[in-house]
Design a protein around this motif. Structure first.
Motif, PDB file in Angstrom:
ATOM      1  N   PHE A 226       0.846  -1.199   0.000  1.00 30.33           N
ATOM      2  CA  PHE A 226       0.000   0.000   0.000  1.00 30.33           C
ATOM      3  C   PHE A 226       0.878   1.246   0.000  1.00 30.33           C
ATOM      4  O   PHE A 226       0.595   2.225  -0.697  1.00 30.33           O
ATOM      5  CB  PHE A 226      -0.910  -0.011   1.227  1.00 30.33           C
ATOM      6  N   ALA A 227       1.963   1.207   0.781  1.00 27.65           N
ATOM      7  CA  ALA A 227       2.841   2.371   0.914  1.00 27.65           C
ATOM      8  C   ALA A 227       3.512   2.739  -0.411  1.00 27.65           C
ATOM      9  O   ALA A 227       3.813   3.911  -0.660  1.00 27.65           O
ATOM     10  CB  ALA A 227       3.900   2.100   1.978  1.00 27.65           C
ATOM     11  N   LYS A 232      -3.163  -3.567  -5.619  1.00 30.06           N
ATOM     12  CA  LYS A 232      -3.588  -4.941  -5.925  1.00 30.06           C
ATOM     13  C   LYS A 232      -2.852  -5.944  -5.035  1.00 30.06           C
ATOM     14  O   LYS A 232      -3.465  -6.867  -4.492  1.00 30.06           O
ATOM     15  CB  LYS A 232      -3.329  -5.263  -7.400  1.00 30.06           C
ATOM     16  N   GLN A 233      -1.550  -5.754  -4.896  1.00 27.14           N
ATOM     17  CA  GLN A 233      -0.779  -6.639  -4.022  1.00 27.14           C
ATOM     18  C   GLN A 233      -1.163  -6.431  -2.558  1.00 27.14           C
ATOM     19  O   GLN A 233      -1.198  -7.378  -1.778  1.00 27.14           O
ATOM     20  CB  GLN A 233       0.723  -6.395  -4.208  1.00 27.14           C
ATOM     21  N   SER A 234      -1.454  -5.193  -2.210  1.00 23.46           N
ATOM     22  CA  SER A 234      -1.889  -4.901  -0.842  1.00 23.46           C
ATOM     23  C   SER A 234      -3.172  -5.649  -0.530  1.00 23.46           C
ATOM     24  O   SER A 234      -3.311  -6.267   0.533  1.00 23.46           O
ATOM     25  CB  SER A 234      -2.109  -3.391  -0.674  1.00 23.46           C
ATOM     26  N   LEU A 257      -6.147  -6.574   9.351  1.00 24.23           N
ATOM     27  CA  LEU A 257      -6.251  -7.060   7.980  1.00 24.23           C
ATOM     28  C   LEU A 257      -7.499  -6.531   7.288  1.00 24.23           C
ATOM     29  O   LEU A 257      -7.465  -6.185   6.098  1.00 24.23           O
ATOM     30  CB  LEU A 257      -6.262  -8.596   7.989  1.00 24.23           C
ATOM     31  N   LEU A 258      -8.598  -6.452   8.023  1.00 28.15           N
ATOM     32  CA  LEU A 258      -9.837  -5.901   7.453  1.00 28.15           C
ATOM     33  C   LEU A 258      -9.668  -4.422   7.094  1.00 28.15           C
ATOM     34  O   LEU A 258     -10.163  -3.962   6.056  1.00 28.15           O
ATOM     35  CB  LEU A 258     -10.989  -6.078   8.438  1.00 28.15           C
ATOM     36  N   ALA A 262      -9.871  -2.769   3.417  1.00 28.10           N
ATOM     37  CA  ALA A 262     -10.799  -1.663   3.159  1.00 28.10           C
ATOM     38  C   ALA A 262     -10.130  -0.533   2.381  1.00 28.10           C
ATOM     39  O   ALA A 262     -10.662  -0.059   1.367  1.00 28.10           O
ATOM     40  CB  ALA A 262     -11.362  -1.143   4.485  1.00 28.10           C
ATOM     41  N   VAL A 263      -8.948  -0.114   2.840  1.00 32.29           N
ATOM     42  CA  VAL A 263      -8.306   1.032   2.175  1.00 32.29           C
ATOM     43  C   VAL A 263      -7.746   0.631   0.812  1.00 32.29           C
ATOM     44  O   VAL A 263      -7.682   1.458  -0.101  1.00 32.29           O
ATOM     45  CB  VAL A 263      -7.213   1.653   3.071  1.00 32.29           C
ATOM     46  N   ALA A 264      -7.363  -0.642   0.640  1.00 35.36           N
ATOM     47  CA  ALA A 264      -6.905  -1.107  -0.672  1.00 35.36           C
ATOM     48  C   ALA A 264      -8.059  -1.093  -1.668  1.00 35.36           C
ATOM     49  O   ALA A 264      -7.900  -0.656  -2.820  1.00 35.36           O
ATOM     50  CB  ALA A 264      -6.306  -2.508  -0.564  1.00 35.36           C
ATOM     51  N   LEU A 265      -9.224  -1.576  -1.232  1.00 30.99           N
ATOM     52  CA  LEU A 265     -10.413  -1.544  -2.091  1.00 30.99           C
ATOM     53  C   LEU A 265     -10.775  -0.110  -2.465  1.00 30.99           C
ATOM     54  O   LEU A 265     -11.151   0.174  -3.611  1.00 30.99           O
ATOM     55  CB  LEU A 265     -11.591  -2.211  -1.375  1.00 30.99           C
ATOM     56  N   LEU A 266     -10.674   0.782  -1.492  1.00 26.79           N
ATOM     57  CA  LEU A 266     -10.979   2.192  -1.740  1.00 26.79           C
ATOM     58  C   LEU A 266     -10.067   2.756  -2.822  1.00 26.79           C
ATOM     59  O   LEU A 266     -10.523   3.418  -3.768  1.00 26.79           O
ATOM     60  CB  LEU A 266     -10.821   2.984  -0.438  1.00 26.79           C
ATOM     61  N   LYS A 267      -8.785   2.513  -2.704  1.00 25.43           N
ATOM     62  CA  LYS A 267      -7.819   3.042  -3.668  1.00 25.43           C
ATOM     63  C   LYS A 267      -8.003   2.417  -5.055  1.00 25.43           C
ATOM     64  O   LYS A 267      -7.706   3.048  -6.073  1.00 25.43           O
ATOM     65  CB  LYS A 267      -6.392   2.781  -3.175  1.00 25.43           C
TER      66      LYS A 267
END
Length: 308
Positions: A226-227, A232-234, A257-258, A262-267
């Motif tokens: 994510f950083a 996608k990998q996140s 993990l949830l 959540a923030v990966a889906l958002l991005k």
């Protein structure tokens, strides 16, 4: 881990068992052929019994002495400190973490002269681990923290090289130190190095890497990717971590993990990010982590504009 020899306690235990069975040391001597002086010295905690001796004596004492002996081969105070690390690190209260580290370090140092550890290096590793956590938490001394973790590893891994991790075998506490180094590398923007360590941890068989550390490694990998903007990998590693918690039928680290999912889906512009963040908050509430509920709500709103 933290193996020690509590010979006096073991001797007292089996002496009590013998007397309860109304058996004399002389009777045991005659039954097993073991010298009565050896039996006396074992019960007095003056000698380390050999494996074959324990097996022979088991029939005379009418109990599995090898199993009992193993109960007296752990340094419980050190083991208790180590097992408390996960719960104490789940808090966001820096003062609580530092207090735990200070009290644990003081306890270990006060018992050094009387400790009967088989491997004193294990005690030293735990001290370095605690000092490293304290350095990071108390003063945000990231480089000093990593240096302390490395010193801990080199207590038993003198040939440590991050380019040759696959050639080495690691104990539970050494794996924990590796994980902490990977976590601290993030603050130094050494993302590639952090990812390499974590991927090595995940390449290990289940019998080597504990389920807890494996789950946390997935969470930290999700954070790493994510950083650097690889959402996608996140998402992939967050999902893999969540899958592991379900297989283990435990909620350990699931809220983190949830949140990562959540923030990966958002991005990624995908649906489901609000539902996952709500699950994260609900899980924290269910587990009684009220101090973390507001923290996650605040971070979600300020950083990602997710209002829960």
């Amino acid at each position: 881990m933290f193996y020690s020899l509590h010979l006096a306690s073991f001797g007292k235990k089996i002496s009590t068992l013998r007397k309860q069975n109304k058996i004399t040391q002389l009777m045991i001597c005659k039954q097993t052929g073991i010298n009565i002086d050896t039996i006396r010295r074992i019960e007095q905690g003056l000698v380390l019994p050999k494996l074959d001796t324990l097996l022979l004596l088991s029939s005379a004492y009418k109990v599995d002495l090898l199993e009992i002996f193993l109960e007296y081969c752990f340094n419980e105070p050190l083991k208790n400190i180590y097992t408390q690390l996960d719960p104490i690190m789940s808090t966001i209260d820096a003062e609580e973490i530092v207090t735990f580290c200070d009290e644990s370090i003081a306890l270990i140092n006060s018992s050094i002269d009387t400790s009967n550890l088989l491997l004193p290096a294990e005690r030293d590793q735990l001290l370095y681990l605690l000092e490293g956590i304290k350095a990071y938490t108390d003063n945000n001394q990231v480089e000093r923290s990593i240096d302390l973790f490395l010193k801990g590893l080199r207590c038993t891994q003198s040939l440590l090289s991050f380019d040759k991790l696959s050639e080495l075998c690691f104990s539970e506490i050494e794996l924990r130190l590796l994980y902490l180094i990977a976590a601290n590398y993030l603050d130094l923007n050494k993302t590639d190095e952090s990812i390499a360590i974590l991927l090595h941890l995940l390449s290990m068989p289940d019998s080597t890497l504990s389920s807890k550390l494996r789950i946390k490694a997935h969470g930290l990998l999700s954070y790493n990717f994510f950083a650097i903007g690889d959402y996608k990998q996140s998402l992939h590693y967050a999902d893999k971590g969540i899958e592991l918690t379900r297989k283990a039928q435990r909620t350990y680290y699931a809220h983190t993990l949830l949140a990562r999912k959540a923030v990966a889906l958002l991005k990624l512009g995908q649906e489901g990010y609000e539902e996952n963040m709500k699950l994260c908050i609900a899980l924290l509430q269910f587990e009684g982590h009220t101090h973390l509920v507001e923290h996650y709500r605040q971070v979600s709103k300020e950083r990602y504009h997710i209002s829960i």
